[in-house]
Design a protein around this motif. Structure first.
Motif, PDB file in Angstrom:
ATOM      1  N   PRO A  25       0.794  -1.233   0.000  1.00  0.00           N
ATOM      2  CA  PRO A  25       0.000   0.000   0.000  1.00  0.00           C
ATOM      3  C   PRO A  25       0.828   1.286   0.000  1.00  0.00           C
ATOM      4  O   PRO A  25       0.315   2.347  -0.295  1.00  0.00           O
ATOM      5  CB  PRO A  25      -0.774  -0.125   1.315  1.00  0.00           C
ATOM      6  CG  PRO A  25       0.192  -0.824   2.236  1.00  0.00           C
ATOM      7  CD  PRO A  25       1.041  -1.720   1.370  1.00  0.00           C
ATOM      8  N   VAL A  26       2.127   1.169   0.343  1.00  0.00           N
ATOM      9  CA  VAL A  26       2.919   2.380   0.614  1.00  0.00           C
ATOM     10  C   VAL A  26       3.030   3.287  -0.611  1.00  0.00           C
ATOM     11  O   VAL A  26       2.737   4.485  -0.542  1.00  0.00           O
ATOM     12  CB  VAL A  26       4.336   1.992   1.128  1.00  0.00           C
ATOM     13  CG1 VAL A  26       5.169   3.247   1.368  1.00  0.00           C
ATOM     14  CG2 VAL A  26       4.223   1.184   2.410  1.00  0.00           C
ATOM     15  N   PHE A  27       3.447   2.734  -1.740  1.00  0.00           N
ATOM     16  CA  PHE A  27       3.625   3.549  -2.945  1.00  0.00           C
ATOM     17  C   PHE A  27       2.279   4.034  -3.495  1.00  0.00           C
ATOM     18  O   PHE A  27       2.183   5.137  -4.016  1.00  0.00           O
ATOM     19  CB  PHE A  27       4.402   2.766  -4.012  1.00  0.00           C
ATOM     20  CG  PHE A  27       5.860   2.598  -3.687  1.00  0.00           C
ATOM     21  CD1 PHE A  27       6.786   3.557  -4.076  1.00  0.00           C
ATOM     22  CD2 PHE A  27       6.308   1.495  -2.974  1.00  0.00           C
ATOM     23  CE1 PHE A  27       8.127   3.423  -3.778  1.00  0.00           C
ATOM     24  CE2 PHE A  27       7.655   1.352  -2.660  1.00  0.00           C
ATOM     25  CZ  PHE A  27       8.565   2.314  -3.064  1.00  0.00           C
ATOM     26  N   ASP A  28       1.258   3.183  -3.368  1.00  0.00           N
ATOM     27  CA  ASP A  28      -0.077   3.599  -3.805  1.00  0.00           C
ATOM     28  C   ASP A  28      -0.569   4.809  -3.006  1.00  0.00           C
ATOM     29  O   ASP A  28      -1.137   5.742  -3.573  1.00  0.00           O
ATOM     30  CB  ASP A  28      -1.074   2.439  -3.657  1.00  0.00           C
ATOM     31  CG  ASP A  28      -1.064   1.513  -4.863  1.00  0.00           C
ATOM     32  OD1 ASP A  28      -0.661   1.978  -5.951  1.00  0.00           O
ATOM     33  OD2 ASP A  28      -1.444   0.336  -4.730  1.00  0.00           O
ATOM     34  N   VAL A  29      -0.343   4.784  -1.706  1.00  0.00           N
ATOM     35  CA  VAL A  29      -0.769   5.913  -0.854  1.00  0.00           C
ATOM     36  C   VAL A  29      -0.033   7.183  -1.265  1.00  0.00           C
ATOM     37  O   VAL A  29      -0.630   8.269  -1.341  1.00  0.00           O
ATOM     38  CB  VAL A  29      -0.538   5.595   0.645  1.00  0.00           C
ATOM     39  CG1 VAL A  29      -0.716   6.853   1.499  1.00  0.00           C
ATOM     40  CG2 VAL A  29      -1.492   4.516   1.121  1.00  0.00           C
ATOM     41  N   ALA A  30       1.268   7.062  -1.542  1.00  0.00           N
ATOM     42  CA  ALA A  30       2.043   8.229  -2.006  1.00  0.00           C
ATOM     43  C   ALA A  30       1.450   8.760  -3.312  1.00  0.00           C
ATOM     44  O   ALA A  30       1.331   9.981  -3.510  1.00  0.00           O
ATOM     45  CB  ALA A  30       3.503   7.841  -2.215  1.00  0.00           C
ATOM     46  N   TYR A  31       1.049   7.846  -4.199  1.00  0.00           N
ATOM     47  CA  TYR A  31       0.427   8.226  -5.482  1.00  0.00           C
ATOM     48  C   TYR A  31      -0.868   8.996  -5.232  1.00  0.00           C
ATOM     49  O   TYR A  31      -1.122  10.042  -5.837  1.00  0.00           O
ATOM     50  CB  TYR A  31       0.148   6.963  -6.301  1.00  0.00           C
ATOM     51  CG  TYR A  31      -0.358   7.222  -7.700  1.00  0.00           C
ATOM     52  CD1 TYR A  31       0.532   7.308  -8.761  1.00  0.00           C
ATOM     53  CD2 TYR A  31      -1.720   7.384  -7.963  1.00  0.00           C
ATOM     54  CE1 TYR A  31       0.084   7.539 -10.057  1.00  0.00           C
ATOM     55  CE2 TYR A  31      -2.182   7.624  -9.251  1.00  0.00           C
ATOM     56  CZ  TYR A  31      -1.280   7.696 -10.287  1.00  0.00           C
ATOM     57  OH  TYR A  31      -1.715   7.941 -11.562  1.00  0.00           O
ATOM     58  N   GLY A  42       8.662  11.332  -5.882  1.00  0.00           N
ATOM     59  CA  GLY A  42       9.514  10.235  -6.360  1.00  0.00           C
ATOM     60  C   GLY A  42       8.793   8.898  -6.289  1.00  0.00           C
ATOM     61  O   GLY A  42       8.878   8.083  -7.215  1.00  0.00           O
ATOM     62  N   MET A  43       8.049   8.680  -5.205  1.00  0.00           N
ATOM     63  CA  MET A  43       7.312   7.422  -5.028  1.00  0.00           C
ATOM     64  C   MET A  43       6.189   7.292  -6.061  1.00  0.00           C
ATOM     65  O   MET A  43       5.892   6.203  -6.544  1.00  0.00           O
ATOM     66  CB  MET A  43       6.748   7.336  -3.611  1.00  0.00           C
ATOM     67  CG  MET A  43       7.813   7.156  -2.549  1.00  0.00           C
ATOM     68  SD  MET A  43       7.173   7.322  -0.873  1.00  0.00           S
ATOM     69  CE  MET A  43       6.351   5.749  -0.647  1.00  0.00           C
ATOM     70  N   LYS A  44       5.580   8.430  -6.395  1.00  0.00           N
ATOM     71  CA  LYS A  44       4.511   8.398  -7.409  1.00  0.00           C
ATOM     72  C   LYS A  44       5.057   7.925  -8.755  1.00  0.00           C
ATOM     73  O   LYS A  44       4.382   7.201  -9.488  1.00  0.00           O
ATOM     74  CB  LYS A  44       3.876   9.778  -7.556  1.00  0.00           C
ATOM     75  CG  LYS A  44       2.733   9.794  -8.576  1.00  0.00           C
ATOM     76  CD  LYS A  44       2.080  11.146  -8.738  1.00  0.00           C
ATOM     77  CE  LYS A  44       0.985  11.069  -9.791  1.00  0.00           C
ATOM     78  NZ  LYS A  44       0.276  12.334 -10.007  1.00  0.00           N
ATOM     79  N   GLU A  45       6.281   8.334  -9.088  1.00  0.00           N
ATOM     80  CA  GLU A  45       6.871   7.935 -10.372  1.00  0.00           C
ATOM     81  C   GLU A  45       7.155   6.429 -10.424  1.00  0.00           C
ATOM     82  O   GLU A  45       7.127   5.834 -11.490  1.00  0.00           O
ATOM     83  CB  GLU A  45       8.137   8.744 -10.649  1.00  0.00           C
ATOM     84  CG  GLU A  45       7.897  10.232 -10.838  1.00  0.00           C
ATOM     85  CD  GLU A  45       6.753  10.539 -11.791  1.00  0.00           C
ATOM     86  OE1 GLU A  45       6.757  10.009 -12.916  1.00  0.00           O
ATOM     87  OE2 GLU A  45       5.842  11.290 -11.400  1.00  0.00           O
TER      88      GLU A  45
END
Length: 296
Positions: free
Chosen positions: A23-29, A120-123
């Motif tokens: 879930p971490v990168f999705d939440v950043a997105y 950066g995480m969104k990319e």
């Protein structure tokens, strides 16, 4: 020693390509997507006036790429909303972004060092979505290169390609601002990335998918972080695009068509050109007068 370092890099690339984004990168997105929604004029007043419209806009910002890709592939556009965990996470981010007491959540995530991490995480998510989009399209159309590029581009560009639909939900209609006419850096980069991943999927690009994911993510994240930190709206592709466009498609301000029309319809076109030139001069004169007035 060099072999060891190469092996370490290989392991890193392999691990990175298998890194789970939920879930971490999705939440950043979701955070960055809804943060950009909040930047839109009238978005805050809309959240007070019509929370349902605001929530729908937020869902489009988070899941627009899935909706559009599903439509293009003939699936149901609401398929992705069956992922309850993702929808709940995005909804929680939306609620905190717009209704958190003292605007604390917004202040925290818009604090530049924190924001740059999320950017950066969104990319990371964007590049993974392009790769998955290409794979998905390849499964449906094995030799449909154009379809593969199109689906990858749509998956990477997010809501940008649906911006006019999202604007309608906010009660705004600006057809002249659509993303095809004025591509932003992420939209252009997603298109170029989709082409690269399609070539890789079709075995025309001699590089593994893991390597392509790693290096393209590195490129995208670096560019976006630098652009966000410097508040730049330019594109790293601009110099190359300018040269290539002039070489392949001619000068966008050129009047080649005007000359050919003039050659074929000399008399009529001469009058039309003359009146057109006049109106242009009048328009420029009016603009100059307004500028003088503003200065005064």
């Amino acid at each position: 020693m060099e072999v060891l370092s190469a092996l370490d890099l290989g392991d890193l690339i392999a691990s990175f390509s298998k890194l789970p984004i939920y879930p971490v990168f999705d939440v950043a997105y979701y955070i960055i997507s809804i943060l950009y929604l909040k930047y839109e004029p009238g978005a805050v007043s809309l959240s007070r006036r019509s929370p349902v419209a605001s929530w729908l806009c937020a869902m489009l910002y988070c899941f627009g790429s899935y909706i559009l890709a599903d439509v293009l592939l003939g699936d149901s556009p609401i398929d992705y909303f069956s992922n309850n965990a993702n929808v709940l996470l995005a909804s929680a981010v939306w609620y905190l972004m717009f209704y958190c007491p003292l605007n604390l959540f917004y202040k925290c995530v818009s604090f530049l060092p924190v924001k740059l991490i999320f950017v950066g995480m969104k990319e990371v998510v964007r590049v993974r979505k392009i790769a998955i989009g290409i794979h998905h399209a390849h499964h449906h159309y094995h030799h449909g290169w154009v379809i593969m590029v199109l689906i990858g581009w749509v998956k990477g560009s997010g809501v940008a390609l649906m911006s006019n639909v999202e604007q309608l939900l906010r009660g705004v209609w600006k057809p002249e601002t659509n993303e095809i006419l004025q591509m932003s850096f992420p939209t252009k980069a997603s298109l170029y990335g989709a082409i690269l991943f399609t070539l890789q999927q079709s075995h025309w690009l001699p590089i593994s998918k893991a390597n392509l994911i790693f290096f393209f993510t590195l490129f995208m994240a670096t560019c976006k972080i630098i652009m966000t930190a410097t508040h730049s709206h330019g594109s790293p592709f601009a110099p190359l695009e300018s040269f290539t466009s002039n070489f392949l498609f001619g000068n966008p301000n050129g009047d080649h068509d005007d000359h050919s029309d003039h050659h074929h319809h000399h008399d009529d076109h001469h009058d039309a050109s003359h009146s057109g030139a006049k109106s242009k001069e009048d328009l420029n004169e009016g603009t100059r007068k307004r500028k003088v007035k503003k200065a005064e």
